[in-house]
Scaffold this active site. Sequence first.
Site, PDB file in Angstrom:
ATOM      1  CG  ASP A  71      56.993  30.702  68.723  1.00 47.58           C
ATOM      2  OD1 ASP A  71      56.842  29.752  69.503  1.00 47.58           O
ATOM      3  OD2 ASP A  71      58.058  31.350  68.637  1.00 47.58           O
ATOM      4  CB  SER A 122      61.400  29.568  70.114  1.00 47.14           C
ATOM      5  OG  SER A 122      60.077  29.231  70.434  1.00 47.14           O
ATOM      6  CD  GLU A 126      68.736  51.051  83.595  1.00 54.11           C
ATOM      7  OE1 GLU A 126      69.127  51.973  84.345  1.00 54.11           O
ATOM      8  OE2 GLU A 126      69.067  49.862  83.730  1.00 54.11           O
ATOM      9  CG  PHE A 183      54.539  48.885  65.611  1.00 53.13           C
ATOM     10  CD1 PHE A 183      54.350  50.126  65.025  1.00 53.13           C
ATOM     11  CD2 PHE A 183      55.125  47.883  64.856  1.00 53.13           C
ATOM     12  CE1 PHE A 183      54.719  50.365  63.706  1.00 53.13           C
ATOM     13  CE2 PHE A 183      55.500  48.098  63.541  1.00 53.13           C
ATOM     14  CZ  PHE A 183      55.307  49.351  62.962  1.00 53.13           C
ATOM     15  CD  GLU A 242      57.801  34.652  66.377  1.00 58.13           C
ATOM     16  OE1 GLU A 242      57.937  33.798  67.269  1.00 58.13           O
ATOM     17  OE2 GLU A 242      58.233  35.819  66.478  1.00 58.13           O
ATOM     18  CG  HIS A 284      54.580  29.397  77.128  1.00 58.02           C
ATOM     19  ND1 HIS A 284      55.090  28.176  77.513  1.00 58.02           N
ATOM     20  CD2 HIS A 284      55.362  29.830  76.096  1.00 58.02           C
ATOM     21  CE1 HIS A 284      56.122  27.865  76.741  1.00 58.02           C
ATOM     22  NE2 HIS A 284      56.305  28.853  75.868  1.00 58.02           N
ATOM     23  CG  ASP A 309      58.712  27.788  67.004  1.00 53.80           C
ATOM     24  OD1 ASP A 309      57.519  27.461  67.105  1.00 53.80           O
ATOM     25  OD2 ASP A 309      59.203  28.719  67.665  1.00 53.80           O
ATOM     26  CG  HIS A 310      58.031  25.022  69.928  1.00 53.63           C
ATOM     27  ND1 HIS A 310      56.867  25.286  70.630  1.00 53.63           N
ATOM     28  CD2 HIS A 310      58.740  26.181  69.953  1.00 53.63           C
ATOM     29  CE1 HIS A 310      56.882  26.526  71.071  1.00 53.63           C
ATOM     30  NE2 HIS A 310      58.008  27.104  70.664  1.00 53.63           N
ATOM     31  CG  HIS A 366      57.861  24.772  74.001  1.00 53.14           C
ATOM     32  ND1 HIS A 366      59.098  25.198  73.545  1.00 53.14           N
ATOM     33  CD2 HIS A 366      57.162  25.906  74.255  1.00 53.14           C
ATOM     34  CE1 HIS A 366      59.132  26.524  73.526  1.00 53.14           C
ATOM     35  NE2 HIS A 366      57.964  26.967  73.953  1.00 53.14           N
TER      36      HIS A 366
END
Length: 524
Positions: A99, A149, A266, A311, A352, A361, A398-399, A483
């Site tokens: 990704d 994405s 919650e 996990f 992925e 990012h 994906d990008h 991106h």
Amino acid sequence: MTYLFPKSFPRYQGQKNSTMTAALLACTVTVLSGCASTLPDQDSAQHTDNTPLMSGLTAVTSPTTTNEWYQNGQQQADRRQQQAANTGMAKNVVLVIGDGMGITSLTSGRIYSGQQLGMDGEEYHLSFESLPYSALIKTYNTDLQTPDSAGTMTALMTGTKTRAGVIAINADAERSNCASSHGTELHTLFNDARQAGKATGVVTTTRLTHATPAVTYAHSPERNWEADSLLPADAIANGCQDIAAQLISSDLDIALGGGLGMFVPEADGGVRADGRHLANEWQQQAGHHYVSTRQQLLEADLSDGEWLGLFAESHLPYVEERDENVPSLTDMTKAAVKRLSNNPQGFSLVIEAGRIDHAHHAGNGYRALKETEELHQTVDWLINNLDLSNTLLLVTADHSHTLTLAGYPTRGNPINGVVKTNNEHGQPLSEPSRLEDGQTYTSMNYRNGPGAVSVPRPDITEQEALSKDYLQQALVPLESETHGGEDVAVYAVGPFAHLLGGTMEQHWIYHLMRYAMTGEAPEN
């Protein structure tokens, strides 16, 4: 040894001239002693200016064959010549997504991985870069030049380009508009696999409900509707279901990743407002199993049944921040392949490496490199443990992101370090290079993001640049780096992988996978 090269390629006309052109091309790679025999008779083949053919050729001495670069190139050429197209049916299809792993991520990732092995790094290859077939992929969404994405993964999994932010629905629906999405759900690769009697699975280092993995099993007009508490009232009223709930009712044989918080109420530390504990609901179904630690996954009897592994509360930690309870991407991939391989009809698996994107990012090149290295190691395991004669393996992104490499660093300079260049004689300098403002700089930088600095720029030491928490300098200040819009690479091996080539539309990858797996052209 000498080779013949034409000084020029004059224009010819007619059938005889096509023969002449082919002969000239063949002559460029034929040893002098045998070249003349490949040419048409000079009496019947003249230049348009009536100059005899052989007068237009000049002898060039070949490079020495003892040069290591020359020998390496020859070896690669020999391997390519032995490459044969595989037109058998694909029993298995494995799609691996890095990704946000754009071209610059590949270059910096390969250099970094090579340097960890004591090499200069530039000559190294990531495992999947040696796969025999590749192409460039255009990544735009129907409504965005630089994509997200959800839209790009939808293109890969359904064969249909769509809007940014939507999960496996077409562009007729509006984003975040539940009512408009009914009837726009798209058929996916996993639908094709199950119709062919194959097993299906998804592995990710992000939340399983995050955009990329969600496309494998869910349909939603909004990628952020991961739990019921994140749906607006009108979406609930119009019958839309959150992504986590869709996973629990899906036909996946195995799903491994993070995102426990989206599955529990919650009261148990999650974010669900409906009181449902979806992890418990999964286990209550016949034949369903649940694991939450690396040890449980390694000890699991994966001979049959449906498996869910969560996990982490959210995304899995970055590679170097995981403890012994969190499996690696390779751990999860091995488990998924073990479970899915028990299906005699084969399987379809999506893997992925999602946190490459998150590190970018954050403007943090080091962690992006580490996550890319983990993907490289995982694909290396796949290459060495799958039967690639009947498995179509594709690795792509994906990008892209806005990461850049620049600054003329010397060969072998630490890829995430301060730039040291060469002197006028091509010899490496011992001191860091400095720009006109007198300050040092790094090879890796971003077009935008949280690493943006004001003038005057700070001086960067090698120790600071190599820190795992260092944020590469950026031009435009943004809270989160964006991106990139350029093409990404795809690498492949296995049945019908030879159909890749040139620059292709992203949604075409689905059609390649479907055809290799089923032998049928896609439905209209």
